[in-house]
Design an enzyme around this catalytic site. Structure first.
Site, mmCIF file in Angstrom:
data_model
loop_
_atom_site.group_PDB
_atom_site.id
_atom_site.type_symbol
_atom_site.label_atom_id
_atom_site.label_comp_id
_atom_site.label_asym_id
_atom_site.label_seq_id
_atom_site.Cartn_x
_atom_site.Cartn_y
_atom_site.Cartn_z
ATOM 1 N N THR A 127 -3.390 7.580 -23.258
ATOM 2 C CA THR A 127 -3.508 7.637 -21.797
ATOM 3 C C THR A 127 -4.843 8.217 -21.356
ATOM 4 O O THR A 127 -5.406 7.807 -20.346
ATOM 5 C CB THR A 127 -2.334 8.471 -21.220
ATOM 6 N N THR A 172 -0.408 10.810 -26.492
ATOM 7 C CA THR A 172 0.439 11.995 -26.654
ATOM 8 C C THR A 172 1.745 11.723 -27.406
ATOM 9 O O THR A 172 2.317 12.636 -27.987
ATOM 10 C CB THR A 172 0.792 12.616 -25.280
ATOM 11 N N ASP A 173 2.203 10.465 -27.382
ATOM 12 C CA ASP A 173 3.552 10.213 -27.915
ATOM 13 C C ASP A 173 3.724 10.626 -29.376
ATOM 14 O O ASP A 173 4.764 11.141 -29.758
ATOM 15 C CB ASP A 173 3.926 8.728 -27.748
HETATM 16 N N1 GLU Z 1 2.268 5.698 -25.615
HETATM 17 C C1 GLU Z 1 0.881 5.957 -25.460
HETATM 18 C C2 GLU Z 1 0.324 6.813 -26.599
HETATM 19 O O1 GLU Z 1 0.975 7.651 -27.136
HETATM 20 C C3 GLU Z 1 0.520 6.560 -24.152
HETATM 21 C C4 GLU Z 1 1.068 7.934 -23.959
HETATM 22 C C5 GLU Z 1 0.004 8.968 -23.842
HETATM 23 O O2 GLU Z 1 -1.101 8.871 -24.306
HETATM 24 O O3 GLU Z 1 0.327 9.968 -23.192
HETATM 25 O O4 GLU Z 1 -0.796 6.604 -26.948
#
Ligand code: GLU
Length: 352
Positions: A12, A87-88
């Site tokens: 993100t 973040t995932d």
């Molecule tokens: N699902 C994506 C990832 O983990 C976007 C979530 C994020 O970065 O917060 O890259």
């Protein structure tokens, strides 16, 4: 000025809204990000590179090795490295880097965002700035995660790589420490407050990669399980069980409704004869204790590992893969040893 390398992997933080689809996509390059947050260059001397522009959901062991190799290269000329990351699965990557980069003597901080960088409410800027400030103003070394402490844009926390988990799907303070406390609090102006940091002895940096061909499983216990769900793991190299409570699986036939449980037990027994099987708890807080109830004792008897440990399931998963890759003969002993801070043999009273 300290020299910091920023390696971008996507997520993100590197994303913006695509007005064609309405969805958020990983688009920004390393150059775009630096031009969005010019303050970074006033804090540390930055070198930045794009490694990938991907969602962290798609990462695998190959990405962990690639990232570790790139960090290794950067560390020859940098005082620290910031990794921008989705973040995932950030807590998996943080754990993987902690194990792979043995003897690390410089700071590596993983930074993500819960809101894409093109939004006014984005947390990307503060998280990046705090990571740079922390490297500038501290002598920390090791792997950490730098994310918002709360809902406001005041502080970030530096979280321990092997004791942290994403525990909220959308809040900016989604990452929480489990069974431990944060390493430090840092703000955008460079104020650093250490909360829980015991410096290890500095080692000699060595890359101990994960065997990319390994297959390690992670399966969660639940009511109404079937033995066939476990069968597939007979062909794997290792398995993490995410038990309920103190480390339980439905393995006891108590009436004529529960014949499947006996089959589940037999299947786990069969698998433990072939590969290391480690129990963790889906409660996350607290530790596994398979001594309390008889089924737990049965699991210990057939060779299920992990008793008395407070390792997060995701960390145990990465650690098992890493041990199978680097210490194959000692997996059973080393899984219970605290190698990177992943196990608290004594959990502080406040977390009990
Ligand atoms: N699902 C994506 C990832 O983990 C976007 C979530 C994020 O970065 O917060 O890259």
């Amino acid at each position: 000025m300290k020299k910091v390398s920023i390696l971008h992997t996507g997520g993100t933080l590197s994303s913006k809204v695509d007005y064609k689809t309405g969805g958020v996509v990983a688009k920004y390059t390393d150059k775009d990000i630096l031009s969005m947050f010019p303050e970074l260059r006033e804090i540390v001397k930055i070198k930045s590179r794009l490694i990938r522009n991907m969602s962290s959901d798609d990462m695998n062991f190959k990405h962990y090795n690639l990232l570790a190799k790139e960090i290794f290269k950067e560390l020859k000329n940098s005082d620290g490295v910031i990794i921008t990351h989705g973040t995932d699965t950030m807590h998996y990557s943080a754990a993987a880097l902690s194990f792979i980069l043995e003897g690390l003597d410089k700071p590596i901080l993983l930074v993500g965002a819960q809101r894409s960088s093109d939004r006014g409410s984005s947390d990307a800027g503060l998280n990046l700035i705090c990571a740079a400030q922390f490297i500038k103003n501290s002598d920390f070394f090791g792997v950490g995660i730098c994310m918002h402490e709360g809902m406001s844009d005041e502080n970030c926390l530096i979280l321990p790589a092997v004791k942290t988990r994403k525990l909220h799907s959308s809040r900016r303070d989604a990452f929480k420490v489990v069974n431990d406390s944060a390493i430090a609090r840092v703000n955008r102006y460079g104020k650093v407050e250490f909360l829980n940091y015991t410096k290890r002895e500095k080692g000699k940096l060595e890359l101990k990669l994960i065997n990319e061909k390994l297959k390690v499983g992670l399966i969660k216990s639940r009511p109404n399980m079937f033995a066939t769900e476990l069968k597939i793991y007979e062909k794997y190299d290792g398995l993490i069980l995410e038990g309920t409570g103190l480390g339980h699986f439905p393995i006891t036939k108590i009436d004529n409704f529960t014949s499947e449980n006996k089959r589940t037990f037999d299947e786990i027994k069969k698998i433990t004869k072939k590969i290391p099987v480690v129990m963790t708890t889906q409660c996350l807080f607290g530790r596994v204790n398979m001594n309390v109830y008889s089924p737990g004792r049965e699991l210990i008897k057939i060779g299920v590992l992990g008793n008395q440990l407070d390792m997060l399931p995701e960390v145990a998963y990465v650690k098992l893969a890493w041990l199978l890759s680097n210490h194959k003969k000692e997996v059973r002993e080393l899984i219970g040893e605290n190698l990177r801070g992943e196990i608290n043999h004594r959990i502080k009273d406040e977390f009990l």
